[in-house]
Design an enzyme around this catalytic site. Structure first.
Site, short mmCIF file in Angstrom:
data_model
loop_
_atom_site.label_atom_id
_atom_site.label_comp_id
_atom_site.label_asym_id
_atom_site.label_seq_id
_atom_site.Cartn_x
_atom_site.Cartn_y
_atom_site.Cartn_z
CG ASP A 102 45.71 38.92 35.25
OD1 ASP A 102 44.55 38.56 34.94
OD2 ASP A 102 46.05 39.25 36.40
N1 URA Z 1 45.78 35.92 39.85
C1 URA Z 1 46.01 37.08 39.24
O1 URA Z 1 45.92 38.15 39.82
N2 URA Z 1 46.39 37.05 37.93
C2 URA Z 1 46.55 35.90 37.23
O2 URA Z 1 46.92 35.95 36.06
C3 URA Z 1 46.30 34.70 37.90
C4 URA Z 1 45.91 34.73 39.21
#
Ligand code: URA
Length: 229
Positions: A102
């Site tokens: 993310d």
């Molecule tokens: N899980 C999440 O919620 N976000 C990420 O970036 C990676 C794993």
């Protein structure tokens, strides 16, 4: 063996026209001798530009992803690819991230232009381990480790429970979690499912690959053999 101009174009040294100019102007050598023949069939390893060997034929990169960079080729925001040398961004096949983080997640992200490797490392059948450090908004209750490892935790909107994941509690607000799958926003959704909220997320390791001594925004080239999975 491939055409000299084709090799250079695919590695991002320029458009077909730009590369032909480089060749015409005597910047390119094959086995140490200047070649002005764009159509010459050559081996990648024999070519130099201004005396420098070419970029590797295949790139595998580990990048320390900073906050607020996105793992997308076409988002309007700051792209993780902008942290790589401009020439690498012009390669064909393209360099892509192996899975995604993310925008607000930091840490280890691998990138490659090797489609088969990318597929192998992201395949749901392969169960490649990913280790995250998590900071939470509310204190850990105590039953989360059992719930995460149970293999029965259902996430909102999913039709299959999560594979068992290993939660290691550091203190009331901090933990590590090791996943062997890569669902959308998985860590955040797992903690949401137990009534908590992730306020900080950092990936420490993808398979056996960690950040090492990279600083945020820095990257290094690794080899296929470095990745154990
Ligand atoms: N899980 C999440 O919620 N976000 C990420 O970036 C990676 C794993």
């Amino acid at each position: 063996m491939d055409r000299l101009d084709k090799i250079l174009t695919s590695l991002g040294y320029g458009s077909r026209k730009e590369v032909q100019h480089l060749i015409k102007n005597g910047h390119v050598a094959v086995c140490g001798a200047v070649s002005k023949d764009a159509k010459q069939k050559v081996n990648h390893a024999d070519v130099t530009i201004d005396g420098e060997p070419l970029d590797p034929q295949t790139l595998i990169i580990v990048l320390y992803k900073p906050m607020n960079y996105v793992c997308s080729h076409n988002d309007a925001g700051r792209l993780v690819y902008s942290l790589l040398p401009p020439r690498w961004q012009k390669r064909n096949p393209k360099i892509s991230t192996i899975g995604r983080l993310d925008g607000d997640t930091t840490g280890v992200i691998l990138l490659t232009d090797d489609g088969a490797l990318n597929h192998a490392l992201t395949s749901p059948k392969k169960h490649v381990a990913k280790l995250y450090e998590v900071t939470l908004a509310s204190p850990i209750r105590g039953d989360e480790a059992d719930i995460f490892s149970s293999g029965t935790l259902m996430l909102n909107g999913d039709d299959k429970p999560c594979r068992g994941a290993k939660l290691t509690i550091i203190d009331s607000y901090n933990a590590t979690v090791e996943l062997t799958e890569g669902r959308y926003h998985q860590v955040k959704r797992m903690f949401a499912a137990v009534g908590n909220k992730v306020v900080k997320l950092h990936r420490k390791q993808f398979a056996n690959i960690g950040i090492g001594d990279l600083q945020e925004g820095q990257y290094k080239i690794i080899c296929k053999e470095d990745i154990l999975f």
